[in-house]
Motif scaffolding. Structure first.
Motif, PDB file in Angstrom:
ATOM      1  N   ALA A   1      19.288  59.931   9.701  1.00 13.47           N
ATOM      2  CA  ALA A   1      18.297  59.133  10.366  1.00 13.47           C
ATOM      3  C   ALA A   1      17.503  58.942  10.324  1.00 13.47           C
ATOM      4  O   ALA A   1      16.642  58.856   8.860  1.00 13.47           O
TER       5      ALA A   1
ATOM      6  N   ARG B   1      21.416  59.047  14.905  1.00 19.58           N
ATOM      7  CA  ARG B   1      22.174  58.906  13.999  1.00 19.58           C
ATOM      8  C   ARG B   1      21.418  60.442  13.321  1.00 19.58           C
ATOM      9  O   ARG B   1      20.770  61.036  13.703  1.00 19.58           O
ATOM     10  N   GLY B   2      21.932  60.148  12.122  1.00 16.80           N
ATOM     11  CA  GLY B   2      21.834  61.974  11.000  1.00 16.80           C
ATOM     12  C   GLY B   2      21.650  63.012  11.615  1.00 16.80           C
ATOM     13  O   GLY B   2      21.917  63.794  10.999  1.00 16.80           O
TER      14      GLY B   2
ATOM     15  N   VAL C   1      28.058  54.927  12.340  1.00 22.08           N
ATOM     16  CA  VAL C   1      26.997  54.074  12.391  1.00 22.08           C
ATOM     17  C   VAL C   1      25.859  55.956  12.868  1.00 22.08           C
ATOM     18  O   VAL C   1      25.169  56.208  12.677  1.00 22.08           O
ATOM     19  N   MET C   2      26.476  56.746  14.119  1.00 22.70           N
ATOM     20  CA  MET C   2      26.077  57.938  13.526  1.00 22.70           C
ATOM     21  C   MET C   2      25.432  58.341  12.601  1.00 22.70           C
ATOM     22  O   MET C   2      25.002  60.106  12.613  1.00 22.70           O
TER      23      MET C   2
ATOM     24  N   LYS D   1      25.046  57.545   9.678  1.00 21.41           N
ATOM     25  CA  LYS D   1      23.826  56.932   8.342  1.00 21.41           C
ATOM     26  C   LYS D   1      22.571  58.234   9.029  1.00 21.41           C
ATOM     27  O   LYS D   1      22.528  58.751   9.632  1.00 21.41           O
TER      28      LYS D   1
ATOM     29  N   PRO E   1      17.375  56.621  16.681  1.00 24.24           N
ATOM     30  CA  PRO E   1      17.378  56.508  15.512  1.00 24.24           C
ATOM     31  C   PRO E   1      17.203  57.886  14.575  1.00 24.24           C
ATOM     32  O   PRO E   1      17.162  57.860  13.764  1.00 24.24           O
ATOM     33  N   ASN E   2      17.309  59.196  15.234  1.00 16.36           N
ATOM     34  CA  ASN E   2      17.280  60.399  15.108  1.00 16.36           C
ATOM     35  C   ASN E   2      16.767  61.587  16.376  1.00 16.36           C
ATOM     36  O   ASN E   2      16.883  60.943  17.508  1.00 16.36           O
TER      37      ASN E   2
ATOM     38  N   LEU F   1      22.195  54.880  21.440  1.00 15.63           N
ATOM     39  CA  LEU F   1      22.053  55.704  19.328  1.00 15.63           C
ATOM     40  C   LEU F   1      20.634  55.455  19.107  1.00 15.63           C
ATOM     41  O   LEU F   1      20.687  54.850  18.607  1.00 15.63           O
TER      42      LEU F   1
ATOM     43  N   VAL G   1      28.661  65.086  14.170  1.00 15.35           N
ATOM     44  CA  VAL G   1      29.177  63.160  15.174  1.00 15.35           C
ATOM     45  C   VAL G   1      30.580  63.901  15.624  1.00 15.35           C
ATOM     46  O   VAL G   1      31.374  63.387  16.581  1.00 15.35           O
TER      47      VAL G   1
ATOM     48  N   GLU H   1      20.154  51.709  19.291  1.00 13.23           N
ATOM     49  CA  GLU H   1      20.871  51.172  19.023  1.00 13.23           C
ATOM     50  C   GLU H   1      22.384  51.027  20.273  1.00 13.23           C
ATOM     51  O   GLU H   1      22.202  52.436  20.724  1.00 13.23           O
TER      52      GLU H   1
END
Length: 306
Positions: free
Chosen positions: A25, A182-183, A20-21, A23, A83-84, A81, A189, A67
């Motif tokens: 941002a 993420r991103g 997931v991370m 993915k 989103p950015n 998590l 990561v 998330e």
């Protein structure tokens, strides 16, 4: 705004969370203002709540949803998590400054100070804390006459839903939180996940926490000074003993190159000539048998323990 998903929180392994991370941002969509000039952030009206929000996340994210996952096998540790990176920074920097900063720990700084360059914590790719730590932060903010900002208020609501009673000082067995985003790139990561998961175990596992403290308490003063110097060079409040022990577990269990680059040596006494690599070897031998299964691991990533 950041939206909290109103749906049961799933359990996930570190490998699942890593996917997931990795993915891209995602950011909230922009739209023209009513005047037709410029752009503004699209405000969330609640239409992405529940299952639909989870679907949006799986499809790439709506840029506003946090998330959440319980760590499979260590189910008192919650991963959040964002989103950015910007959303992560806005929600967590003031808390981490309050907990870890060498000059401002114990104080709630102004929201205008939450920017890269002002505090090391603004550049963190991962943050860790107990729900009770956030409760102390929120209480101190009120005492200083500050309000939580929108991002912090959303985090408070999320914690209330996952850790009932934490606001009143309730502390469940092993409650801990890890916030990241993420991103990030692959190296970020992997490094962030392993480092922060050791913090999660520090909160979750009493045996490992006691072993880490025992090692610290028996450590010679020169070697303690060596470790404090290392943490201070990274921007931590090295006068905070619990922080020293917590970070010792995270860094010495998962790092190699960073320790080699740190050239400082302790002076005098039994610690004379000791390097961080020597301290690491001693520490890992002491605590390795206390690291609970499933141990933090990621395919192809170094750990100091077997």
């Amino acid at each position: 705004a950041v939206v909290v998903v109103d749906a049961p929180t799933p359990a996930a392994t570190l490998e699942d969370i890593k996917k997931v991370m990795l993915k891209p941002a995602c950011f909230p969509p922009r739209k023209k203002t009513s005047s037709g000039g410029g752009f503004g952030r699209k405000k969330q009206q609640g239409k992405h709540q529940g299952k639909h929000a989870l679907q949006k996340v799986e499809e790439g994210g709506d840029g506003e949803t946090v998330e959440t996952f319980w760590w499979e096998g260590h189910d008192s540790v919650l991963f959040l998590l964002y989103p950015n990176r910007i959303a992560l920074r806005n929600a967590l920097t003031r808390l981490s400054v309050f907990l870890e900063d060498p000059s401002e720990s114990g104080r709630v700084v102004a929201p205008s100070d939450v920017r890269p360059g002002r505090f090391v914590a603004a550049s963190y790719t991962g943050h860790n804390f107990r729900p009770a730590d956030f409760a102390r932060f929120a209480s101190e903010a009120r005492r200083q006459g500050h309000e939580l900002d929108e991002n912090e208020s959303k985090l408070a609501g999320l914690l209330a839903s996952e850790f009932p009673g934490y606001e009143a000082g309730g502390e469940g067995p092993g409650w801990g939180c890890i916030a990241t985003a993420r991103g990030l790139n692959k190296a970020e990561v992997a490094g962030t996940l392993l480092h922060e998961s050791m913090h999660g175990l520090f909160y979750a596992d009493e045996g490992l926490r006691r072993a880490s403290w025992s090692f610290w308490e028996d450590l010679s003063l020169p070697r303690k000074d060596l470790w404090r110097g290392f943490l201070g060079s990274l921007g931590y409040d090295s006068s905070n003993e619990e922080l020293c022990v917590n970070e010792m577990l995270a860094y010495l269990a998962t790092e190699r190159d960073l320790l080699r680059r740190h050239a400082a040596r302790s002076e005098g006494g039994e610690g004379e000539g000791a390097t961080l690599e020597v301290v690491q070897a001693d520490f890992v031998r002491f605590v390795e048998g206390h690291i609970p299964e499933p141990k933090p691991r990621l395919r192809g990533q170094y750990t100091a323990y077997s």
